[in-house]
Design a protein around this motif. Structure first.
Motif, PDB file in Angstrom:
ATOM      1  N   MET A  49       0.818  -1.219   0.000  1.00  0.00           N
ATOM      2  CA  MET A  49       0.000   0.000   0.000  1.00  0.00           C
ATOM      3  C   MET A  49       0.849   1.265   0.000  1.00  0.00           C
ATOM      4  SD  MET A  49      -2.983  -1.155   2.712  1.00  0.00           S
ATOM      5  CE  MET A  49      -3.085   0.472   3.360  1.00  0.00           C
ATOM      6  N   LEU A  50       1.962   1.227   0.738  1.00  0.00           N
ATOM      7  CA  LEU A  50       2.780   2.430   0.896  1.00  0.00           C
ATOM      8  C   LEU A  50       4.022   2.431   0.012  1.00  0.00           C
ATOM      9  CD1 LEU A  50       2.540   2.747   4.768  1.00  0.00           C
ATOM     10  CD2 LEU A  50       1.158   3.887   3.021  1.00  0.00           C
ATOM     11  N   ALA A  51       4.178   1.393  -0.778  1.00  0.00           N
ATOM     12  CA  ALA A  51       5.347   1.274  -1.660  1.00  0.00           C
ATOM     13  C   ALA A  51       6.642   1.392  -0.874  1.00  0.00           C
ATOM     14  CB  ALA A  51       5.285   2.317  -2.781  1.00  0.00           C
ATOM     15  N   ILE A  52       6.695   0.642   0.244  1.00  0.00           N
ATOM     16  CA  ILE A  52       7.919   0.590   1.038  1.00  0.00           C
ATOM     17  C   ILE A  52       8.415  -0.847   1.035  1.00  0.00           C
ATOM     18  CG2 ILE A  52       7.342   2.556   2.514  1.00  0.00           C
ATOM     19  CD1 ILE A  52       6.438   0.597   4.673  1.00  0.00           C
ATOM     20  N   HIS A  53       9.670  -1.023   1.380  1.00  0.00           N
ATOM     21  CA  HIS A  53      10.238  -2.370   1.414  1.00  0.00           C
ATOM     22  C   HIS A  53       9.554  -3.161   2.521  1.00  0.00           C
ATOM     23  CE1 HIS A  53      13.152  -5.630   1.697  1.00  0.00           C
ATOM     24  NE2 HIS A  53      13.518  -5.279   0.470  1.00  0.00           N
ATOM     25  N   VAL A  54       9.347  -4.441   2.259  1.00  0.00           N
ATOM     26  CA  VAL A  54       8.640  -5.287   3.224  1.00  0.00           C
ATOM     27  C   VAL A  54       9.379  -5.349   4.567  1.00  0.00           C
ATOM     28  CG1 VAL A  54       9.649  -7.500   2.510  1.00  0.00           C
ATOM     29  CG2 VAL A  54       7.338  -7.422   3.459  1.00  0.00           C
ATOM     30  N   THR A  55      10.705  -5.248   4.552  1.00  0.00           N
ATOM     31  CA  THR A  55      11.472  -5.256   5.802  1.00  0.00           C
ATOM     32  C   THR A  55      11.094  -4.072   6.678  1.00  0.00           C
ATOM     33  OG1 THR A  55      13.313  -6.331   4.666  1.00  0.00           O
ATOM     34  CG2 THR A  55      13.806  -5.286   6.776  1.00  0.00           C
ATOM     35  N   ILE A  56      10.926  -2.912   6.080  1.00  0.00           N
ATOM     36  CA  ILE A  56      10.523  -1.719   6.824  1.00  0.00           C
ATOM     37  C   ILE A  56       9.120  -1.902   7.381  1.00  0.00           C
ATOM     38  CG2 ILE A  56      10.072   0.768   6.657  1.00  0.00           C
ATOM     39  CD1 ILE A  56      13.055  -0.037   6.426  1.00  0.00           C
ATOM     40  N   ALA A  57       8.241  -2.489   6.586  1.00  0.00           N
ATOM     41  CA  ALA A  57       6.874  -2.731   7.032  1.00  0.00           C
ATOM     42  C   ALA A  57       6.846  -3.706   8.212  1.00  0.00           C
ATOM     43  CB  ALA A  57       6.025  -3.259   5.886  1.00  0.00           C
ATOM     44  N   VAL A  58       7.664  -4.749   8.146  1.00  0.00           N
ATOM     45  CA  VAL A  58       7.741  -5.721   9.245  1.00  0.00           C
ATOM     46  C   VAL A  58       8.251  -5.037  10.509  1.00  0.00           C
ATOM     47  CG1 VAL A  58       8.956  -7.786  10.073  1.00  0.00           C
ATOM     48  CG2 VAL A  58       7.972  -7.750   7.781  1.00  0.00           C
ATOM     49  N   GLN A  59       9.280  -4.220  10.383  1.00  0.00           N
ATOM     50  CA  GLN A  59       9.816  -3.506  11.542  1.00  0.00           C
ATOM     51  C   GLN A  59       8.759  -2.594  12.152  1.00  0.00           C
ATOM     52  OE1 GLN A  59      13.232  -1.502   9.952  1.00  0.00           O
ATOM     53  NE2 GLN A  59      14.545  -3.303  10.086  1.00  0.00           N
ATOM     54  N   SER A  60       8.013  -1.892  11.321  1.00  0.00           N
ATOM     55  CA  SER A  60       6.965  -0.997  11.812  1.00  0.00           C
ATOM     56  C   SER A  60       5.883  -1.765  12.549  1.00  0.00           C
ATOM     57  CB  SER A  60       6.341  -0.214  10.653  1.00  0.00           C
ATOM     58  OG  SER A  60       7.305   0.581  10.026  1.00  0.00           O
ATOM     59  N   THR A  61       5.494  -2.905  11.988  1.00  0.00           N
ATOM     60  CA  THR A  61       4.464  -3.734  12.614  1.00  0.00           C
ATOM     61  C   THR A  61       4.945  -4.254  13.960  1.00  0.00           C
ATOM     62  OG1 THR A  61       3.651  -4.355  10.433  1.00  0.00           O
ATOM     63  CG2 THR A  61       2.995  -5.748  12.260  1.00  0.00           C
ATOM     64  N   ARG A  62       6.185  -4.689  14.030  1.00  0.00           N
ATOM     65  CA  ARG A  62       6.740  -5.198  15.298  1.00  0.00           C
ATOM     66  C   ARG A  62       6.797  -4.095  16.351  1.00  0.00           C
ATOM     67  NH1 ARG A  62      11.554  -8.933  12.832  1.00  0.00           N
ATOM     68  NH2 ARG A  62      10.227 -10.688  12.289  1.00  0.00           N
ATOM     69  N   ARG A  63       7.229  -2.910  15.947  1.00  0.00           N
ATOM     70  CA  ARG A  63       7.285  -1.786  16.902  1.00  0.00           C
ATOM     71  C   ARG A  63       5.893  -1.481  17.451  1.00  0.00           C
ATOM     72  NH1 ARG A  63      10.766   1.308  12.906  1.00  0.00           N
ATOM     73  NH2 ARG A  63      12.845   0.618  13.445  1.00  0.00           N
ATOM     74  N   CYS A  64       4.926  -1.492  16.575  1.00  0.00           N
ATOM     75  CA  CYS A  64       3.553  -1.208  16.977  1.00  0.00           C
ATOM     76  C   CYS A  64       3.081  -2.239  17.998  1.00  0.00           C
ATOM     77  CB  CYS A  64       2.647  -1.207  15.749  1.00  0.00           C
ATOM     78  SG  CYS A  64       0.950  -0.799  16.130  1.00  0.00           S
ATOM     79  N   ARG A  65       3.360  -3.507  17.748  1.00  0.00           N
ATOM     80  CA  ARG A  65       2.947  -4.570  18.672  1.00  0.00           C
ATOM     81  C   ARG A  65       3.660  -4.454  20.008  1.00  0.00           C
ATOM     82  NH1 ARG A  65       2.966  -9.192  14.166  1.00  0.00           N
ATOM     83  NH2 ARG A  65       0.976  -8.673  13.230  1.00  0.00           N
ATOM     84  N   ARG A  66       4.969  -4.140  19.976  1.00  0.00           N
ATOM     85  CA  ARG A  66       5.710  -4.001  21.241  1.00  0.00           C
ATOM     86  C   ARG A  66       5.138  -2.866  22.076  1.00  0.00           C
ATOM     87  NH1 ARG A  66      10.611  -4.988  18.177  1.00  0.00           N
ATOM     88  NH2 ARG A  66      10.928  -2.754  18.108  1.00  0.00           N
ATOM     89  N   LEU A  67       4.818  -1.773  21.420  1.00  0.00           N
ATOM     90  CA  LEU A  67       4.263  -0.637  22.143  1.00  0.00           C
ATOM     91  C   LEU A  67       2.890  -0.977  22.707  1.00  0.00           C
ATOM     92  CD1 LEU A  67       4.783   2.229  23.048  1.00  0.00           C
ATOM     93  CD2 LEU A  67       3.755   3.024  20.928  1.00  0.00           C
ATOM     94  N   ASP A  68       2.104  -1.729  21.945  1.00  0.00           N
ATOM     95  CA  ASP A  68       0.788  -2.149  22.422  1.00  0.00           C
ATOM     96  C   ASP A  68       0.928  -3.033  23.656  1.00  0.00           C
ATOM     97  OD1 ASP A  68      -2.065  -2.286  22.248  1.00  0.00           O
ATOM     98  OD2 ASP A  68      -1.847  -4.312  21.441  1.00  0.00           O
ATOM     99  N   HIS A  69       1.899  -3.959  23.632  1.00  0.00           N
ATOM    100  CA  HIS A  69       2.138  -4.826  24.793  1.00  0.00           C
ATOM    101  C   HIS A  69       2.613  -4.004  25.995  1.00  0.00           C
ATOM    102  CE1 HIS A  69       1.355  -8.607  22.845  1.00  0.00           C
ATOM    103  NE2 HIS A  69       2.209  -8.331  21.876  1.00  0.00           N
ATOM    104  N   LEU A  70       3.451  -3.029  25.738  1.00  0.00           N
ATOM    105  CA  LEU A  70       3.937  -2.163  26.816  1.00  0.00           C
ATOM    106  C   LEU A  70       2.778  -1.402  27.459  1.00  0.00           C
ATOM    107  CD1 LEU A  70       6.263  -0.877  28.413  1.00  0.00           C
ATOM    108  CD2 LEU A  70       6.438   0.824  26.586  1.00  0.00           C
ATOM    109  N   HIS A  71       1.896  -0.856  26.653  1.00  0.00           N
ATOM    110  CA  HIS A  71       0.732  -0.133  27.187  1.00  0.00           C
ATOM    111  C   HIS A  71      -0.145  -1.052  28.027  1.00  0.00           C
ATOM    112  CE1 HIS A  71       0.903   3.187  23.896  1.00  0.00           C
ATOM    113  NE2 HIS A  71       1.748   3.410  24.873  1.00  0.00           N
TER     114      HIS A  71
END
Length: 86
Positions: free
Chosen positions: A49-71
């Motif tokens: 959707m954002l025309a970014i490399h899949v590695t960047i997308a995976v990193q973003s998704t992981r960060r989001c999940r870690r922050l959700d777990h932290l909250h």
């Protein structure tokens, strides 16, 4: 302005300047929207959707999940109900 999915969308410097003058922080708002999107869709779809490399997308998704777990962890420690997740 319409762009193909393969094209990167960038903000012209003058537009960023004009938005800042009226109190809109384009980069911060963009990052917030990206972060929210990363929590909603699979990394592969985010990359396409954002025309970014899949590695960047995976990193973003992981960060989001870690922050959700932290909250959630902080909420449990403070005996506060965390915001509902969809």
């Amino acid at each position: 302005m319409t762009s193909a999915p393969e094209q990167s969308i960038s903000t012209p410097p003058r537009l960023t300047e004009r938005l800042r003058e009226v109190g809109v922080q384009a980069r911060q708002d963009r990052n917030t929207a990206l972060f929210a999107l990363a929590g909603e869709v699979p990394a592969v779809l985010l990359a396409r959707m954002l025309a970014i490399h899949v590695t960047i997308a995976v990193q973003s998704t992981r960060r989001c999940r870690r922050l959700d777990h932290l909250h959630t962890d902080i909420a449990h420690r403070q005996h506060i109900t965390p915001p509902p997740t969809e």
